[in-house]
Design an enzyme around this catalytic site. Structure first.
Site, short mmCIF file in Angstrom:
data_model
loop_
_atom_site.label_atom_id
_atom_site.label_comp_id
_atom_site.label_asym_id
_atom_site.label_seq_id
_atom_site.Cartn_x
_atom_site.Cartn_y
_atom_site.Cartn_z
N LYS A 1 42.26 59.67 24.51
CA LYS A 1 43.43 60.55 24.40
C LYS A 1 44.69 59.87 24.88
O LYS A 1 45.72 59.95 24.21
CB LYS A 1 43.23 61.85 25.21
N ASP B 1 34.79 62.11 36.06
CA ASP B 1 35.04 61.86 34.65
C ASP B 1 36.55 61.99 34.46
O ASP B 1 37.10 63.09 34.61
CB ASP B 1 34.29 62.88 33.78
N TRP C 1 32.64 70.27 29.67
CA TRP C 1 32.55 69.76 28.31
C TRP C 1 31.08 69.79 27.90
O TRP C 1 30.21 69.31 28.63
CB TRP C 1 33.10 68.33 28.32
#
Lengths: 340, 410
Positions: free
Chosen positions: A187, A151, A70
């Protein structure tokens, strides 16, 4: 209704429930109070707090980041002034994991390096190690005394089962690592704009956990004093009530299933169109993103000729695919790749 | 489960002692005495000592909950556009030329704290001078934001313990001798912790001096409306600076003025010379924010925007702000009268001269400790009192405590 300040470490209830998700409902580490935790501004905030913490207390260390990752990961550790190195991750030829490259890089990194790992649903590739591969990765990382920082932004969102999606973390815990975790509800609870997350560090004992937590708070204080109250209230209300929690688990599974369904549909459509290429990776990869393997030029054609917008690295956000547009998308992809 | 081998990589980390003020708050909550007073807090309280959820906020919360058309998607990195626009209007005035000329860039941040930190980081990155001057004393957390951004801290004289007022000469002297280009942190109104504000003529002089020396103003506005009860009036200091066409940075907080503490709602505005500069500045602010938390929390900003954009609700809000401000003034009056009636030695007029939530009582640490021990009064050792911690029933108790502390000769 109460809008008073939260403590610097955030909502105690939210944090408790969040740790159960990552470490396991009956985790000994929770009972023994060995986890230093603070509520964070979603996953971004957790990563940044950790990066600042790493800079302050291990100033000579560097962070190993997968290629690709990311984009904001690079910005976060750069602004924290922690030097970055990369490790092999995505294998363009197989559109899968470059496992040999990854293991090599773990072995070659100086002992005690810090490794950033995506716990599940790797962003942007959708490529996750298998359980066996995770066990190997854990073993190699342990052998070199590296620090593993996970993460985890998609727990539940990847397979539909939060327990399954935490497998990598549980393997590392089982193997005795003292890990760090960034968790996000953006999310998997759709709380994007509320900025709800959690940073945790597993410590040797309760005393160390208390000290580490106090230092994490010390880093958060000159950033925003104390974290927002609203989002965590939603989280703790849901996770603290068995009925609501079950409802959430069902909805997470629905979201994950829809994505998986779209992967299957897109692949099948492409195969039906007689595509000369293999689209196996589309269903092998997991989570929100699919690294399609398309070139920037092919992506440009998708945009210019078919009004399909995606990043030029060929990453498709499967969440943007619906039963209403999957046929159109397959057709467009076929058009731009059939003579590849 | 395999045991971990070797020490944790963080085994050497020391424990950070609790901030003294927070430790004091914990002590207060554990104190079993029925008659105890918490005057150390930094939040507004009703006269019953309860948190105050504004009625207009409660109204908006209901509307938001029932609005099925809203989603909780990410805000842009700069935050909610409508919120930003309305916040700039609130602090600069609806008819501000700077706004009309598009010279103001405003980004939503995490309350005043977040705004201060983002502003500090931005200056550290893009401003040529890396020293910040702040008042002596100032809000305890101020140095931390600027230190974290790597800026050096200096102070300017501000509070005169002899007069319990502004050391205006000292302030002007220290700003005069600051190097050209240095950043100066100014509290827009209701100075924390002293309660001492410059008058408007004094603000003019400060402005003239700063502009002539090229000193860069960084305003912290956390109490707009809490001094006079009028939102426009309390923004005058800032508007004086903006009216001269010069540049400045403003950190705004909605924690106290809208009671939104835990929602972490604030805004950072940078007033620039031109619209082009303002646009570039905004793009650079995004680069500071993204690696910190990507985008700000949506909920609090939704509440603020809903209130500020609706004339009735905005009106309702300004009435509630005036009520809070009036209550603070009333407590000041009652405490002063009580001390006067008791014949407590000393001049206590500063209590009614000071403005906003706080007052520097003039009590020394020994007296504060005495009052804590004997009267269960909790306040910070610098003598700062939060007037919001008082109610009509508790004023007499505080007056007794102060009287005892002063007369017993502690």
């Amino acid at each position: 209704m109460n809008m008073e300040y939260l403590p610097m470490g955030g909502s105690v209830k939210m944090v408790e429930e969040t740790l159960k998700l990552a470490y396991g409902e009956t985790s000994e580490f929770l009972k023994d109070k060995r986890i230093a935790t603070v509520q964070s501004l979603s996953g971004t905030g957790a990563c940044r707090l950790f990066a600042d913490f790493q800079k302050r207390f291990r100033p000579d260390s560097q962070i190993y980041i997968p290629v690709p990752t990311w984009a904001n990961h690079h910005n976060i550790w750069r602004d924290a002034q922690v030097p970055q190195r990369t490790y092999h991750y995505y294998h363009p030829e197989t559109k899968g994991l470059d496992f040999a490259g990854l293991i090599d890089d773990i072995k070659n990194a100086p002992s005690g390096s810090f490794f950033l790992l995506h716990a599940c649903a790797h962003n942007p590739t959708g490529v996750d190690p298998s359980e066996e591969q995770w066990k190997d990765i854990s073993y190699q990382i342990k052998g070199k005394g590296h620090f593993a920082f996970f993460d985890m932004a998609y727990q539940g969102f990847a397979s539909g089962d939060p327990e399954k999606d935490a497998k990598a973390i549980r393997i590392f815990l089982e193997d005795g690592h003292l890990i760090g975790i960034s968790q996000s509800y953006a999310k998997n609870m759709g709380l994007y704009g509320q900025r709800v997350g959690c940073l945790s560090l597993l410590c040797e004992d309760e005393k160390q956990a208390v000290a580490v937590k106090s230092q994490l708070q010390q880093l958060a204080r000159p950033m925003y004093s104390n974290p927002p109250v609203h989002g965590p209230l939603i989280v703790s209300t849901i996770l603290g009530d068995p009925d609501l929690k079950n409802l959430w688990l069902r909805e997470v599974k629905e979201m994950a299933d829809r994505i998986i369904g779209m992967r299957t549909a897109l692949r099948e459509n492409l195969e039906k169109l007689g595509s000369p290429l293999s689209w196996e990776h589309m269903t092998n990869q997991i989570g929100m993103f699919c690294y399609s393997g398309m070139t920037p030029e092919q992506v440009d054609r998708l945009t210019n000729e078919f009004h399909i917008y995606l990043t030029r690295n060929g990453r498709i956000s499967m969440a943007g695919v619906t039963t209403g547009n999957v046929a159109y998308l397959a057709n467009a992809i076929h058009e731009v790749t059939k003579s590849a | 489960m395999k045991p971990h081998d070797g020490d944790s990589v963080f085994a050497h980390i020391p424990h950070v002692p609790e901030v003294p003020l927070y430790a004091m708050l914990v002590a207060f909550s554990k104190d079993p005495t029925p008659l105890k007073l918490n005057l150390g807090i930094g939040v507004y309280r009703t006269e019953d000592g309860k948190p105050f959820l504004l009625n207009v906020v409660r109204r908006v919360e209901r509307l938001l909950v029932n609005d099925m058309s809203t989603f909780k998607e990410h805000l842009p990195t700069t935050g909610m556009a409508e919120f930003n626009r309305l916040s700039a209007k609130l602090i600069l005035g609806a008819d501000s030329p700077a706004i009309k000329e598009n010279r103001v860039t405003t980004v939503q941040c995490l309350s005043g704290s977040g705004s201060l930190r983002i502003g500090a980081e931005f200056l550290a990155k893009h401003y040529h001078h890396h020293t910040v001057y702040m008042s002596q004393p100032t809000y305890a957390n101020h140095p931390n934001f600027f230190n974290a951004a790597g800026l050096a801290i200096k102070t300017y004289r501000y509070y005169d313990p002899g007069t319990c007022g502004l050391d205006f000469q000292g302030m002007l002297e220290d700003l005069s001798s600051a190097p050209s280009g240095a950043i100066v942190l100014l509290q827009a109104c209701a100075h924390n912790p002293t309660g001492v504000d410059p008058t408007l003529p004094q603000w003019q002089q400060i402005r003239q001096l700063m502009r002539s020396k090229g000193l860069f103003p960084f305003f912290d506005s956390a109490y707009q409306g809490f001094v006079s009860g009028n939102l426009d009036e309390d923004a005058q200091s800032i508007r004086l600076f903006v009216a001269d066409g010069g540049e400045c940075i403003i950190a705004q907080s909605y924690s106290k003025i809208m009671g939104l503490y835990g929602e972490r709602v604030g805004a950072l505005s940078i007033v620039c010379k031109t619209a082009e500069v303002a646009s570039c500045v905004e793009s650079q602010l995004k680069l500071v924010i993204r690696p910190m938390y990507n985008n700000p929390p949506i909920h609090g900003a939704s509440i603020v925007a809903a209130i500020l954009k609706d004339r009735d609700m905005c009106n309702e809000w300004s009435i509630e702000v005036k009520a809070m401000s009036d209550r603070l003034i009333s407590m000041r009056r009652q405490l002063f009268d009580a001390l006067r009636d008791k014949g407590t030695p000393g001049d206590w007029s500063h209590i009614i001269r000071h403005v906003g939530m706080f007052t520097f009582s003039g009590l020394n640490p020994k007296q504060v400790a005495f009052m804590n021990q004997e009267y269960h009064i909790y306040m910070s050792s610098d003598g700062r009192i939060n007037m919001a911690g008082l109610g009509p029933q508790t004023v007499p108790h505080l007056a007794d405590a102060i009287h005892a502390a002063v007369t017993i000769g502690v």
